[in-house]
Design a protein around this motif. Structure first.
Motif, PDB file in Angstrom:
ATOM      1  N   VAL A 131     -67.499  -2.707   9.820  1.00 39.04           N
ATOM      2  CA  VAL A 131     -66.433  -1.709   9.956  1.00 39.04           C
ATOM      3  C   VAL A 131     -66.968  -0.480  10.685  1.00 39.04           C
ATOM      4  CG1 VAL A 131     -64.876  -0.162   8.708  1.00 39.04           C
ATOM      5  CG2 VAL A 131     -65.177  -2.521   7.938  1.00 39.04           C
ATOM      6  N   ALA A 132     -68.189  -0.086  10.353  1.00 40.64           N
ATOM      7  CA  ALA A 132     -68.792   1.067  11.035  1.00 40.64           C
ATOM      8  C   ALA A 132     -68.915   0.807  12.537  1.00 40.64           C
ATOM      9  CB  ALA A 132     -70.159   1.380  10.430  1.00 40.64           C
ATOM     10  N   ASN A 133     -69.280  -0.412  12.908  1.00 37.17           N
ATOM     11  CA  ASN A 133     -69.368  -0.749  14.332  1.00 37.17           C
ATOM     12  C   ASN A 133     -68.004  -0.626  15.009  1.00 37.17           C
ATOM     13  OD1 ASN A 133     -72.116  -1.288  14.168  1.00 37.17           O
ATOM     14  ND2 ASN A 133     -71.818  -3.479  13.825  1.00 37.17           N
ATOM     15  N   GLY A 162     -70.535   6.144   8.551  1.00 41.15           N
ATOM     16  CA  GLY A 162     -70.848   5.333   7.374  1.00 41.15           C
ATOM     17  C   GLY A 162     -69.924   5.630   6.214  1.00 41.15           C
ATOM     18  N   LEU A 163     -69.687   6.903   5.957  1.00 40.13           N
ATOM     19  CA  LEU A 163     -68.782   7.294   4.875  1.00 40.13           C
ATOM     20  C   LEU A 163     -67.364   6.804   5.161  1.00 40.13           C
ATOM     21  CD1 LEU A 163     -68.078   8.828   2.300  1.00 40.13           C
ATOM     22  CD2 LEU A 163     -67.860  10.908   3.692  1.00 40.13           C
ATOM     23  N   ALA A 164     -66.919   6.939   6.391  1.00 42.60           N
ATOM     24  CA  ALA A 164     -65.562   6.509   6.745  1.00 42.60           C
ATOM     25  C   ALA A 164     -65.390   5.007   6.562  1.00 42.60           C
ATOM     26  CB  ALA A 164     -65.248   6.909   8.182  1.00 42.60           C
ATOM     27  N   ALA A 165     -66.426   4.220   6.858  1.00 39.23           N
ATOM     28  CA  ALA A 165     -66.348   2.767   6.667  1.00 39.23           C
ATOM     29  C   ALA A 165     -66.151   2.421   5.193  1.00 39.23           C
ATOM     30  CB  ALA A 165     -67.601   2.096   7.212  1.00 39.23           C
ATOM     31  N   VAL A 166     -66.904   3.084   4.330  1.00 37.63           N
ATOM     32  CA  VAL A 166     -66.756   2.856   2.887  1.00 37.63           C
ATOM     33  C   VAL A 166     -65.363   3.285   2.427  1.00 37.63           C
ATOM     34  CG1 VAL A 166     -67.601   3.526   0.608  1.00 37.63           C
ATOM     35  CG2 VAL A 166     -69.227   3.080   2.454  1.00 37.63           C
TER      36      VAL A 166
END
Length: 215
Positions: free
Chosen positions: A144-146, A163-167
């Motif tokens: 998701v981060a990619n 990274g936070l946004a992906a989580v």
């Protein structure tokens, strides 16, 4: 001069077949009866192999559990959520596809059983928990981060912490549906899953969509 011994033919698939039988038997018995109750004798009987054959592959039941979780994560874990294809990103359809791919694993019988097995034994087997986290949640978060990095590069999103946004995204589209089913409170309906995904995407885009890009 002694005659050379004739080498016995090796079946390259025979041992692999027995290994798959053992893993399948362990998966079924651990899910149906629990890890503690299930014996190596029972696994050998269910697999249709001798106990000696079982111990050739696995020195202990602990080793079998670790191997089973690793195998499940590698071969039956969440599908690849996104990979670049060089095309412009269609933001909402792409996010919806990622969300469906992620939730489908955790709302599948096999995924649910794996999650229960890991959660019930994680405290005693931190290595197993680490394998599950690396092959499951962390891999999904990285994929998701990619995607988010690619969307930022195309100026579709503005995200200070990828990274936070992906989580956050995966949490928004999963909610407590998995917990509801894991606690045996009933399988979420397709309408509930879709409503959660749609609402999660709206919240996510409200926070991170590039204001200069029309919706």
């Amino acid at each position: 001069m002694p005659r050379p011994r004739k080498q016995q033919a090796i079946d390259p698939n025979g041992e692999n077949r027995k290994l798959r039988q053992v893993l399948a038997a362990a998966r079924k018995l651990f899910a149906d009866h629990g890890f503690d109750v299930t014996s190596m004798d029972a696994i050998a009987r269910e697999a249709g192999v001798s106990k000696a054959t079982l111990y050739v592959h696995f020195a202990s039941k602990d080793a079998l559990l670790l191997a089973l979780v690793d195998d499940e994560c590698r071969n039956f874990g969440p599908q690849m959520l996104w990979q670049p294809d060089g095309q412009p990103i269609e933001l909402e359809p792409a996010l919806r596809a990622i969300a469906r791919g992620y939730t489908s694993f955790f709302l599948d019988d096999r995924g649910l059983k794996l999650h229960r097995l890991v959660m019930s034994n994680a405290a005693r087997f931190p290595q197993m928990a680490a394998v599950f986290m690396a092959a499951g949640p962390r891999r999904c978060e990285e994929e998701v981060a990619n995607f988010l990095r690619a969307a930022v590069a195309q100026q579709l999103l503005t995200i200070p912490d990828i990274g936070l946004a992906a989580v956050q995204f995966l949490s928004l589209v999963q909610g407590r549906l998995q917990l509801q089913w894991e606690l045996q409170l009933g399988r979420p309906s397709e309408a509930d899953v879709q409503a959660l995904i749609d609402a999660g995407i709206r919240v996510f885009l409200a926070a991170y969509r590039n204001p200069e890009v029309s919706s």
